[in-house]
Design an enzyme around this catalytic site. Structure first.
Site: not given
Length: 697
Positions: A352, A362, A399-400, A427, A511
């Protein structure tokens, strides 16, 4: 360590045509699934391929792609897509952008305030560092798909917010009804925490990253070190991905522009939540420090320097969360490289490209590896090479928020996925410590690929380093939840593997606004050699799946594991009920029969490869591809019909972790529903019989 980029490209340009045109010598070393002659060709191809991915290219890609935040559906996301498309075109490939229209939230107003014992506004966004650009596009702390709400109440600390944590609160006479819950990240998927809080009557939830898990107790914090700083906020979706994946309003069908849509109140992924937002441990500290009540048990104590207490009392919180929910466009990017012998069969590699903030780890680390693999394949294509089977390269969007882009792609192409050989996922793929998950059928393919790649700074193969790091073992997890393999494997039965690597401290950037080029270039992979090594590793795995005469899928260990799971399920029943309630003895016997059929098929495959029996290859491959699909049930799992795989699914109470035999477990162990469990035992038995028949001549 590795040859320079210029030398690698020069070597590839000089020799590819010769490799394609000249008849090979006998193979010095065999490759599972290849005849002796084709193994020699494959090894020469892999050598040429491996010379092309470079650390310099990885660094340049990350510096560019991570320069701007790219939350899905935003302008930054669109810019990232345009950059990816330009890059792929520069390799001579033909990328396609597919737009889907999905339902998601963006923060419109966010206020977190301590109202007692003192009034204090708490920060909802990190402080900007000098190198961070487009700061206005970094969203504040946000839990995607949380309900909006304006609530105030006493605070209760609930540890990790797991079902057992709320049960312990209740056991101690502590009610969260009408209160605000403070839970720390970790142990289970974040969406479990507000779901459980809602069950116990809480008004809202704050989730923070405790320094014991990824902050200063682990080492130096950003920007002096890799761990999470006091202002670092872990964003993330609370969509109920344990119930379904993809756009919440189109579960099971593609979210095209004019698609039929559920009402939000009908969507399983949005069910049973309360207003939720993430905060930093710097913001959580005054809340915890002022909290009264009994002191928590040792295992609930975090890393802040004072005793944690349960509450309630002492601390009150006002949470005002207003989200803008809309159907917005997002963009998948795919490249199709047609196979010369079996263009209908596809090997799909995906990662992603969306991120909560800058997303260097990420998941630009994964996206950049897909691009490096595309770059290498583009070089080979220009010299006349083509794969036997079609290779699809993909970077997914959304995706998140709940695995949106890959799910919509898969749901739109469900019928074509019947011919998909495998799905390979990346990922988080740019660090010193390797990890993998896979269907058992592909374990050996993962292991074999690691033997072909030198691991940076070691002078050894990744296989050797992997074993050293794991007491002589090569641990491969089973596929659970939380990334883009879910729709392919758990809904459509496409055999899947997920390969990644992380550096100690990677959890500190998760994140957070600190997940940027600075973090990777200083702490994660300063040389970017691990990025390049992962490109080589995954590229080799993809090429072997695409070029094998007989795809190297091993069902003997799969069947043996399944028999073990069934025996364990019997033991669980005895522990829970004191007796066996749902008899799975015939399933165990059938799993053993499946194992015998798999062993016999492997012997036939070995004989066909030795004899070069090309007529047998097609029959064998059809059987190997079908066996994973046999393990699906078209009615879906009890209470969550989007999931169809009867051996593996995300755990209902964990979200990420793998639940084995999910239908039997959910029905009987979780819900005490004997009738439903017996019905699913019959479905599982039928699937095991089908898998056995598939592998039988």
């Amino acid at each position: 360590m590795f040859r320079s980029r210029s030398l690698a490209l020069a070597a590839a340009a000089a020799t590819v045509l010769t490799v394609v045109a000249a008849p090979p010598a006998a193979a010095a070393v065999s490759i599972p699934g290849f005849t002796a002659d084709n193994a020699q060709r494959q090894r020469q191809l892999e050598k040429l391929f491996s010379a092309i991915p470079s650390s310099d290219k990885a660094r340049r890609l990350d510096a560019e792609l991570a320069s701007e935040p790219a939350l899905t559906t935003t302008t930054g996301d669109r810019h990232r897509v345009e950059r990816i498309v330009r890059e792929l075109r520069s390799y001579g490939l033909k990328p396609e952008v597919k737009t889907y229209y999905t339902y998601l939230s963006l923060p419109k107003h966010l206020k977190v305030e301590m109202t007692a014992p003192t009034r204090q506004a708490l920060p909802t966004k990190e402080k900007q560092r000098p190198w961070q650009r487009y700061w206005e596009d970094v969203i504040p702390g946000h839990n995607g798909l949380s309900p909006s709400g304006n609530v105030e109440g006493d605070l209760v600390y609930a540890n990790y917010g797991r079902p057992e944590d709320f049960a312990l609160l209740a056991k101690n006479g502590i009610s969260v009804k009408g209160k605000i819950v403070l839970a720390r990240y970790g142990q289970v998927f974040r969406g479990v925490k507000p779901r459980e809080a809602a069950k116990y009557g809480a008004k809202g939830v704050l989730i923070y990253s405790d320094p014991a898990d990824d902050g200063f107790t682990r080492g130096k914090v950003y920007p002096e070190g890799p761990w999470r700083a006091a202002d670092g906020i872990q964003r993330g979706s609370v969509a109920q991905i344990m119930l379904a994946a993809g756009d919440p309003l189109t579960p099971g069908w593609a979210a095209t522009k004019n698609a039929r849509r559920l009402k939000p109140s009908e969507a399983p992924m949005l069910r049973g939540l309360v207003p939720t937002t993430p905060i930093s441990y710097g913001a959580a500290e005054p809340l915890l420090r002022a909290l009264k009540g009994s002191q928590v048990p040792k295992e609930w104590q975090g890393g802040l320097p004072f005793p944690y207490k349960f509450g309630p009392g002492g601390t009150r919180v006002h949470l005002d969360v207003r989200h803008d929910y809309k159907i917005r466009p997002l963009w998948d990017v795919t490249v199709r490289i047609p196979g010369k012998e079996r263009p209908d069969q596809e090997v799909i590699l995906g990662a992603h490209h969306d991120s909560w903030t800058y997303g260097s780890v990420d998941n630009l680390s994964g996206t950049e590896n897909v691009l490096q693999i595309g770059r290498a394949l583009g070089q080979l294509l220009k010299k006349g090479w083509r794969p036997k089977r079609t290779i699809v390269l993909a970077t997914w969007d959304g995706e998140e928020y709940g695995i949106y882009g890959s799910t919509e792609y898969a749901e739109e192409r469900g019928s074509q996925l019947r011919k998909a050989v495998a799905y390979v996922n990346m990922d988080g793929a740019g660090g010193s410590t390797f990890g993998a998950s896979a269907t058992p059928a592909l374990d050996q393919s993962v292991i074999d690929a690691t033997k072909e790649v030198q691991w940076p700074g070691t002078g050894k193969s990744l296989y050797e380093v992997w074993k050293q790091q794991n007491d002589g073992k090569t641990p491969i997890s089973r596929i659970g939840g939380g990334s883009d393999f879910q729709p392919f494997f758990q809904r459509f039965g496409v055999p899947a593997m997920d390969m990644g690597s992380a550096t100690p401290g990677s959890a500190g950037s998760y994140h957070c606004a600190c997940d940027d080029f600075y973090w990777t270039s200083h702490f994660g992979d300063p040389s970017f050699e691990y990025h390049a090594a992962m490109s080589r590793l995954v590229g080799i795995a993809v090429l072997r799946l695409a070029n094998a005469d007989v795809v190297a899928m091993r069902y003997q260990p799969y069947a043996a594991e399944t028999a073990t799971y069934l025996s364990d399920f019997t033991d669980q029943q005895r522990q829970k009920y004191g007796r066996v309630v749902v008899d799975v003895s015939r399933d165990i016997a059938q799993a053993k029969a499946w194992q015998q059929a798999a062993q016999a098929l492997q012997a036939r495959a070995d004989a066909a490869l030795s004899a070069g029996d090309t007529a047998a290859f097609r029959r064998l491959n059809d059987k190997l591809m079908q066996a994973e699909r046999d393990l699906l049930t078209q009615v879906g799992l009890p209470g969550r019909p989007w999931y169809r795989h009867q051996i593996y699914a995300p755990g209902i109470d964990t979200g990420y972790a793998t639940q084995r035999l999910p239908a039997l477990n959910d029905a009987l162990i979780l819900n005490n529903d004997v009738r439903t469990a017996k019905a699913y035992e019959a479905r599982l038995y039928a699937s095991l019989r089908a898998a056995t028949r598939t592998l039988t001549p």
